[in-house]
Design an enzyme around this catalytic site. Sequence first.
Site, mmCIF file in Angstrom:
data_model
loop_
_atom_site.group_PDB
_atom_site.id
_atom_site.type_symbol
_atom_site.label_atom_id
_atom_site.label_comp_id
_atom_site.label_asym_id
_atom_site.label_seq_id
_atom_site.Cartn_x
_atom_site.Cartn_y
_atom_site.Cartn_z
ATOM 1 N N SER A 113 -0.981 -2.266 2.419
ATOM 2 C CA SER A 113 -0.249 -1.055 2.088
ATOM 3 C C SER A 113 -0.534 0.029 3.128
ATOM 4 O O SER A 113 -1.683 0.286 3.479
ATOM 5 C CB SER A 113 -0.678 -0.577 0.702
ATOM 6 O OG SER A 113 0.019 0.593 0.394
ATOM 7 N N GLY A 114 0.496 0.636 3.640
ATOM 8 C CA GLY A 114 0.318 1.708 4.603
ATOM 9 C C GLY A 114 0.222 1.224 6.038
ATOM 10 O O GLY A 114 -0.022 2.000 6.950
ATOM 11 N N THR A 171 7.333 -0.874 5.878
ATOM 12 C CA THR A 171 8.636 -0.306 5.540
ATOM 13 C C THR A 171 9.261 0.388 6.746
ATOM 14 O O THR A 171 10.452 0.257 6.998
ATOM 15 C CB THR A 171 8.480 0.670 4.367
ATOM 16 O OG1 THR A 171 7.867 -0.055 3.302
ATOM 17 C CG2 THR A 171 9.803 1.194 3.898
ATOM 18 N N ASN A 229 -0.913 5.613 1.129
ATOM 19 C CA ASN A 229 0.355 5.785 1.849
ATOM 20 C C ASN A 229 1.201 6.797 1.090
ATOM 21 O O ASN A 229 1.449 6.644 -0.095
ATOM 22 C CB ASN A 229 1.049 4.407 1.899
ATOM 23 C CG ASN A 229 2.342 4.454 2.699
ATOM 24 O OD1 ASN A 229 2.821 5.529 3.075
ATOM 25 N ND2 ASN A 229 2.913 3.292 2.930
ATOM 26 N N SER A 260 4.566 4.953 -0.299
ATOM 27 C CA SER A 260 4.252 3.546 -0.509
ATOM 28 C C SER A 260 5.348 2.883 -1.332
ATOM 29 O O SER A 260 5.794 3.412 -2.347
ATOM 30 C CB SER A 260 2.928 3.443 -1.240
ATOM 31 O OG SER A 260 2.619 2.103 -1.468
ATOM 32 N N SER A 261 5.819 1.738 -0.857
ATOM 33 C CA SER A 261 6.836 1.015 -1.625
ATOM 34 C C SER A 261 6.151 0.407 -2.841
ATOM 35 O O SER A 261 5.198 -0.348 -2.699
ATOM 36 C CB SER A 261 7.442 -0.101 -0.794
ATOM 37 O OG SER A 261 7.571 0.298 0.536
ATOM 38 N N GLY A 302 1.992 -5.007 0.543
ATOM 39 C CA GLY A 302 0.903 -5.702 1.206
ATOM 40 C C GLY A 302 -0.256 -5.908 0.261
ATOM 41 O O GLY A 302 -0.258 -5.461 -0.887
ATOM 42 N N GLU A 339 -3.495 -5.510 -1.664
ATOM 43 C CA GLU A 339 -4.061 -4.261 -2.175
ATOM 44 C C GLU A 339 -5.449 -4.470 -2.777
ATOM 45 O O GLU A 339 -5.643 -5.365 -3.587
ATOM 46 C CB GLU A 339 -3.133 -3.656 -3.246
ATOM 47 C CG GLU A 339 -1.885 -3.037 -2.636
ATOM 48 C CD GLU A 339 -1.003 -2.313 -3.634
ATOM 49 O OE1 GLU A 339 -1.235 -2.452 -4.855
ATOM 50 O OE2 GLU A 339 -0.074 -1.620 -3.185
HETATM 51 N N1 LIG Z 1 6.166 2.892 13.739
HETATM 52 C C1 LIG Z 1 5.707 3.994 13.147
HETATM 53 N N2 LIG Z 1 5.820 5.168 13.770
HETATM 54 C C2 LIG Z 1 5.382 6.290 13.211
HETATM 55 N N3 LIG Z 1 4.796 6.341 12.006
HETATM 56 C C3 LIG Z 1 4.634 5.197 11.334
HETATM 57 C C4 LIG Z 1 5.107 3.970 11.858
HETATM 58 N N4 LIG Z 1 4.832 3.012 10.977
HETATM 59 C C5 LIG Z 1 4.219 3.617 9.935
HETATM 60 N N5 LIG Z 1 4.104 4.938 10.135
HETATM 61 C C6 LIG Z 1 3.516 5.925 9.241
HETATM 62 O O1 LIG Z 1 2.777 5.235 8.261
HETATM 63 C C7 LIG Z 1 3.260 5.500 6.967
HETATM 64 C C8 LIG Z 1 3.215 4.257 6.116
HETATM 65 O O2 LIG Z 1 4.114 3.304 6.581
HETATM 66 P P1 LIG Z 1 4.887 2.325 5.611
HETATM 67 O O3 LIG Z 1 5.862 1.631 6.431
HETATM 68 O O4 LIG Z 1 5.389 3.056 4.435
HETATM 69 O O5 LIG Z 1 3.752 1.338 5.177
HETATM 70 P P2 LIG Z 1 3.876 0.094 4.208
HETATM 71 O O6 LIG Z 1 5.301 -0.112 3.911
HETATM 72 O O7 LIG Z 1 3.283 -1.009 4.987
HETATM 73 O O8 LIG Z 1 3.096 0.429 3.033
HETATM 74 C C9 LIG Z 1 4.670 6.005 7.163
HETATM 75 O O9 LIG Z 1 5.014 6.877 6.131
HETATM 76 C C10 LIG Z 1 4.564 6.705 8.504
HETATM 77 O O10 LIG Z 1 4.056 7.992 8.327
HETATM 78 MG MG LIG Z 2 6.300 -0.083 2.230
#
Ligand SMILES: Nc1ncnc2c1ncn2[C@@H]1O[C@H](COP(=O)(O)OP(=O)(O)O)[C@@H](O)[C@H]1O
Ligand SMILES: [Mg+2]
Length: 1010
Positions: A104-105, A109, A156, A159-160, A387, A389
Amino acid sequence: MAELEGLEFGKSDFVLLDEVTMEQFMENLRLRFEKGRIYTYIGEVVVSVNPYRQMDIYGKDTIDAYRGRELYENPPHLYAVSDAAYKAMKRRAKDTCIVISGESGSGKTEASKYIMQYIAAITNPSQRAEVESVKNVLLKSNCVLEAFGNAKTNRNDNSSRFGKYMDINFNFNGDPTGGHINNYLLEKSRVVQQQEGERNFHSFYQLLRGGSDEVLKSLHLQNDPALYTLTKQGVTEMTSNNDRSDHKAVLSAMEVIGFSQEEIRSIHEILASILLLGEMQFESDGESVQILELDAINHISELTDTDPESVSKSLLYRTVATGGGEVIEKGHSEQEACFGRDAFVKALYERLFSWIVGRINNVIEVKNYNPVLHGKNTVIGVLDIYGFEIFDNNSFEQFCINYCNEKLQQLFIELILRQEQSEYQREGITWKNIDYFNNQIIVDLVEQPHKGIISILDEACLTVGNVTDTICLDSMDSKLAQHPHYTSRKLTPSDKTMDFQKHFRIRHYAGDVTYSVEGFLDKNKDMLFQDFKRLMYNSANAVLKEMWPDGALSITEVTKRPLTAASLFKNSIVALVDKLGCKEPYYVRCIKPNEMKSPVLFDDARCQHQVAYLGLLENVMVRRAGFAYRQPYARFLQRYKMTCAYTWPHHLMDSDRDAVETIVAQHGFQDDVAYGHTKLFVRTPRSLFSLEQERAALIPILVLFLQKVWRGALARMRCRRMKAMYTIMRCYKRYKVKAYFWEVERRFASVRTMTDYGKSVEWPTPPAALSQFHNITFMLQRRWWARQVVKNIPPSNMMEVRAKVAALTVLSGERKDWGVTRTWERDYLANVRDAPQTSATFIHVSKELKNKDEYSQVLFSSFCRKVNRFNKSTDRGLLLTDKYIYKLEPKKHNKVLKRLPLDALTGLSVTSGVDQMVALHMSTKDDIPVCLQRGKLCPNQDRVGELVGTLVDHFTRIRKDQLPVKVCRSVVQLHMRGKVKSITVETKPGQTNADFKKSRDGFILFVPEN
Ligand SMILES: Nc1ncnc2c1ncn2[C@@H]1O[C@H](COP(=O)(O)OP(=O)(O)O)[C@@H](O)[C@H]1O
Ligand SMILES: [Mg+2]
């Protein structure tokens, strides 16, 4: 194996590490992170480290740089795998999927969004409206799903809280035609309870903070999340979300997707109902339970379009059917009422979420697709699922999520590690097996029938009687005591990190997770009193009713026990894995560099942990030991045969494999390949790249070659057509010529018998080729015609005819009247009809002259008016014979006044008018000007023509000489005794006979009018 970046940025592909050790791997990962290189390959797998800052690597320029390129041509990027997946889909009509995993994070996404954006950017170059709208909906759906399915967690901010798998459908053109979203296990418990520092789903805050006063009022809400039990938690949390603007964005996204205003309103009503239900308190007076906020009941019933009685009833009572078919109402205890309310709230939200997903699917679903008409429909799947957790307190949800990750890891092992190795074995390639941890054992621990944790949970849920979470834990302890990946306090009493009767621990592939068994059974049972389902089903709100179809069941109907939450989840994940398994997978492995959301911190221990459980090191090892590319011999040959003389265009070797060996040998990378039974394996992409380059260089030549051949074919075709054209033209011309001849023959066939010898026959128009021929034949025909005419002329008339012909030749068109219609009598002086008084004496004189001068023929004789050099004009007789020209005096018995030899005559001059003036030019330069006088025979007709014609004819035939004849307008030039004189002809009123008068430079011949 991109090597386009300098080594100061570390190695862009872990396969290039000097040694495959965790130290080197981590060192490279850290170096790249610190240098702002967040993507690194392992072959075709992208390892991505969350940068926690905006990177300038997703713009249009970057998209252009990656579009259509090979993986190794550019620095590692998400776009490169997206393009690879797209290319595989488009070129080879393969279904592909991009699996994004990581905790997660870690950026899953975000990655999925960039992938979608990339695909949207490179498709539909022709900007077809229907494709654009599909793309738009696909992109906008994210925003809506995130509002309802994402929440701020401690790890996050966005977070989804659900799993998402999105299929994008493409037509044969490679343009998106639609899609489908599968959602997995929404973490609905979050609706009623959040951990410290976390928030409820974004949608609540967005509505409360972003909704207009008017809307909120109509929903009986106030614009402050702190006022509501369900949203109170986390209101103060600073997040990167701006709920207010997000609310607007979501609203407009919903409109773009096609949600109606009624639907949006219903969604808000449901959110409001949930918030209001969250406020619902119960109080027991010992006997029965009461609702405290009766106002809220009315509001809820209004919002859900149900009757308030039923609302409060379903909150306080449950209807049960007894064995005998009787229906009784059973009052809840205070605790039961709270439980029922929470279950209801959770179910409301979950169903709302699923309905939204379904609604979006309705819009983007591919409609009217006919593979026969539209070609093969291919799919790219993008999986962004929660992811792994590990929280302080891990409950049923974490259990499910982590199980899901175990399954995906299995798929990864299956596809990347095991399949790879088994392919080498199948192809008979010498291969040293790489050890990797196969997590199948953990998957079994969870899902195995009868013995697995899910089975044990389900069994406990089925058992009648008061089975508690702890009893269930006992049952797991006894059944799983021997399992190497399961433990609990009871099984390891010395481990104080777990509590008795509360915790159990699974040694996941990604690490140990201690779960608290509390609430497991309830969450697994996921019980919701039927009364709520019926209440909602009976709502007058169509949207709400649609979400609760199971409320239609009557209370007395015996229903099959529904599947438990864990089983449902398991089934959906098994289906997902099957779906992914039959696609060509591309992987994005996300790593979270630290827990602080810091763009600079690289937490070694945490990263190493993730690298380890993601199996990245094994991945590198397999990759390094393995071959980057493989292709069946025939395919390889087909693609590269033009790079080698022996294989182009066809090889003559025994097998394709031999031919491939020839190509490889020619390019000198024998040491970089292995020959399998059916495929060629190429170890490094560089070799393939060089082949590709050579191929690309040859393609234009091949194109030229093909063009040449085709142009040749075209030219030959054109030439054949031209030849045919000429043949047709030739035949046609020949036909025209023949047709002309036939026509001429037809028209002139009977001219011999015609009275005019065919003079009136019109000639057909000759074809161009015959125009000269026509002129000749025309003349020939004319001559023939003339001969026919002349043949019939009696010899006595011949002289006259000849003279007329001669006159015609010299005078026609020049002199108005030359007496053609008249019979030419020649010797007018001898003609008794013309000169009755003098003819007798003339005949006598002329006979004497004939004897004396021995002329044989009189050419012409006539009276005339003559003028001499003394300006004296007199009447004379003019006699022309073939020897002499005589001037006679008619008054003196035609006595000869002058005799001139005809040899001395050098030419004649006449005028173009009707006068009878003639100048006989003599070689002595003493010319004879006369004006002929007409006698009785033809007093008004011309005689000049006759004189001219006779003389010219005589000169031509007898003397074989051309006698020049000059036709002047009205002034005749001549010499008299060597002097030049002009004779002008003028009409003069009152003049009865033509006569000469002297003028300044000669004479004027006055002629009578008319
Ligand atoms: N490629 C990226 N560029 C900039 N910020 C990112 C990027 N990937 C993730 N982040 C930052 O990390 C945070 C969490 O990413 P997210 O995709 O929501 O994680 P996950 O879906 O794996 O839980 C996002 O809200 C953003 O702030
Ligand atoms: Mg996500």
